[in-house]
Design a protein around this motif. Structure first.
Motif, mmCIF file in Angstrom:
data_model
loop_
_atom_site.group_PDB
_atom_site.id
_atom_site.type_symbol
_atom_site.label_atom_id
_atom_site.label_comp_id
_atom_site.label_asym_id
_atom_site.label_seq_id
_atom_site.Cartn_x
_atom_site.Cartn_y
_atom_site.Cartn_z
ATOM 1 N N THR A 68 0.921 -1.238 -0.058
ATOM 2 C CA THR A 68 0.166 -0.088 -0.241
ATOM 3 C C THR A 68 0.808 1.465 -0.011
ATOM 4 O O THR A 68 0.668 2.024 -0.659
ATOM 5 C CB THR A 68 -1.021 0.082 1.267
ATOM 6 O OG1 THR A 68 -1.639 -1.149 1.184
ATOM 7 C CG2 THR A 68 -1.811 1.506 1.325
ATOM 8 N N LYS A 72 1.145 4.098 -2.916
ATOM 9 C CA LYS A 72 1.030 5.552 -2.940
ATOM 10 C C LYS A 72 2.251 6.478 -3.143
ATOM 11 O O LYS A 72 2.187 7.354 -3.763
ATOM 12 C CB LYS A 72 0.765 5.737 -1.323
ATOM 13 C CG LYS A 72 0.392 7.243 -1.157
ATOM 14 C CD LYS A 72 -0.189 7.350 0.422
ATOM 15 C CE LYS A 72 -0.390 8.878 0.419
ATOM 16 N NZ LYS A 72 -1.171 9.411 1.573
ATOM 17 N N ASP A 73 3.466 5.931 -2.854
ATOM 18 C CA ASP A 73 4.696 6.515 -3.201
ATOM 19 C C ASP A 73 4.913 6.530 -4.790
ATOM 20 O O ASP A 73 5.290 7.446 -5.411
ATOM 21 C CB ASP A 73 5.783 5.801 -2.699
ATOM 22 C CG ASP A 73 7.141 6.722 -2.607
ATOM 23 O OD1 ASP A 73 7.439 7.596 -2.537
ATOM 24 O OD2 ASP A 73 8.172 5.818 -3.491
ATOM 25 N N ASN A 76 2.692 9.300 -5.819
ATOM 26 C CA ASN A 76 2.887 10.697 -5.776
ATOM 27 C C ASN A 76 4.250 10.982 -6.675
ATOM 28 O O ASN A 76 4.344 12.030 -7.250
ATOM 29 C CB ASN A 76 3.715 10.858 -4.265
ATOM 30 C CG ASN A 76 2.607 10.593 -3.058
ATOM 31 O OD1 ASN A 76 1.334 10.768 -3.493
ATOM 32 N ND2 ASN A 76 2.845 10.446 -1.848
ATOM 33 N N MET A 131 3.733 10.827 3.393
ATOM 34 C CA MET A 131 4.462 9.435 3.214
ATOM 35 C C MET A 131 4.879 9.133 4.588
ATOM 36 O O MET A 131 4.771 8.146 5.151
ATOM 37 C CB MET A 131 5.542 9.324 2.054
ATOM 38 C CG MET A 131 4.618 9.187 0.787
ATOM 39 S SD MET A 131 3.561 7.487 0.834
ATOM 40 C CE MET A 131 4.953 6.349 1.036
ATOM 41 N N GLU A 134 2.258 8.610 7.339
ATOM 42 C CA GLU A 134 1.447 7.518 7.054
ATOM 43 C C GLU A 134 2.220 5.980 7.445
ATOM 44 O O GLU A 134 1.977 5.277 8.101
ATOM 45 C CB GLU A 134 0.842 7.371 5.767
ATOM 46 C CG GLU A 134 -0.042 6.484 5.547
ATOM 47 C CD GLU A 134 -0.632 6.375 4.119
ATOM 48 O OE1 GLU A 134 -1.466 5.416 3.927
ATOM 49 O OE2 GLU A 134 -0.643 7.505 3.491
#
Length: 195
Positions: A68, A72-73, A76, A131, A134
């Motif tokens: 996950t 997300k990285d 981004n 990031m 999270e």
């Protein structure tokens, strides 16, 4: 005076010897744990460890968290790359057309580029901080799940300590006390992989 000091030293030596005798000769030692006590036979101080990299590679919940975060990285990075491409294109366009622009037009275009660069840097910093936050929260969640499982696991095992093994911190470990496989299996039973 010298005799008094000698007698005093002998008394202290005898007292220390008696204390050592009582401390180490008893068959059971009381171990206190969060207000409760349980008896542990002398010489049964047990320590176990698990390989942290095995947990990272085999605990399905941890792998899901890692995937996950990586996804997300990537999102981004794609957004930042798109912003950078727009900036680069505008910069190259300005270089090509700079000769034909007036001073005022050139100044406006340069301000626009500077604003785009500040926007990019701000977004990059904001995304990086998000990031980091999270990742920290999710890894704390994983750590809590492992700790909770180990508390339950250890109820009938009787280990005094269970360590996570990291190569830079361990100088000697006897694989007899490696509980990694049991921990991975138990964690995966508690947090099954979602279909």
């Amino acid at each position: 005076m010298k005799n008094n000091t000698l007698v005093f030293n002998i008394i202290i030596a005898v007292a220390v010897a008696v204390l050592f005798y009582f401390q180490f000769s008893s068959k059971k030692t009381a171990v206190l744990s969060e207000g409760s006590s349980k008896s542990v036979p002398a010489g049964s101080f047990r320590i176990a460890y698990f390989e942290s990299d095995s947990i990272q590679n085999n605990f399905d919940y941890f792998k899901d968290i890692r995937n996950t975060l990586q996804a997300k990285d990537q999102v981004n990075s794609k957004q930042l790359s798109e912003l950078k491409t727009v900036f680069t294109n505008k910069y190259q366009e300005l270089q090509r057309s700079a000769q034909s622009l007036s001073q005022a037009e050139l100044a406006n275009k340069q301000q626009e580029l500077e604003q785009m660069q500040r926007t990019y840097q701000g977004k990059e910093q904001m995304m990086g901080q998000e990031m980091q936050d999270e990742s920290f929260k999710k890894l704390q969640d994983v750590k809590k799940k492992i700790e909770d499982y180990l508390k339950e696991y250890n109820k009938d095992k009787g280990y005094a300590f269970i360590f996570s093994s990291a190569p830079e911190f361990m100088y000697l470990k006897d694989s007899t006390y490696n509980i990694t496989d049991e921990v991975v299996k138990g964690l995966n039973k508690l947090y099954p992989k979602k279909p």
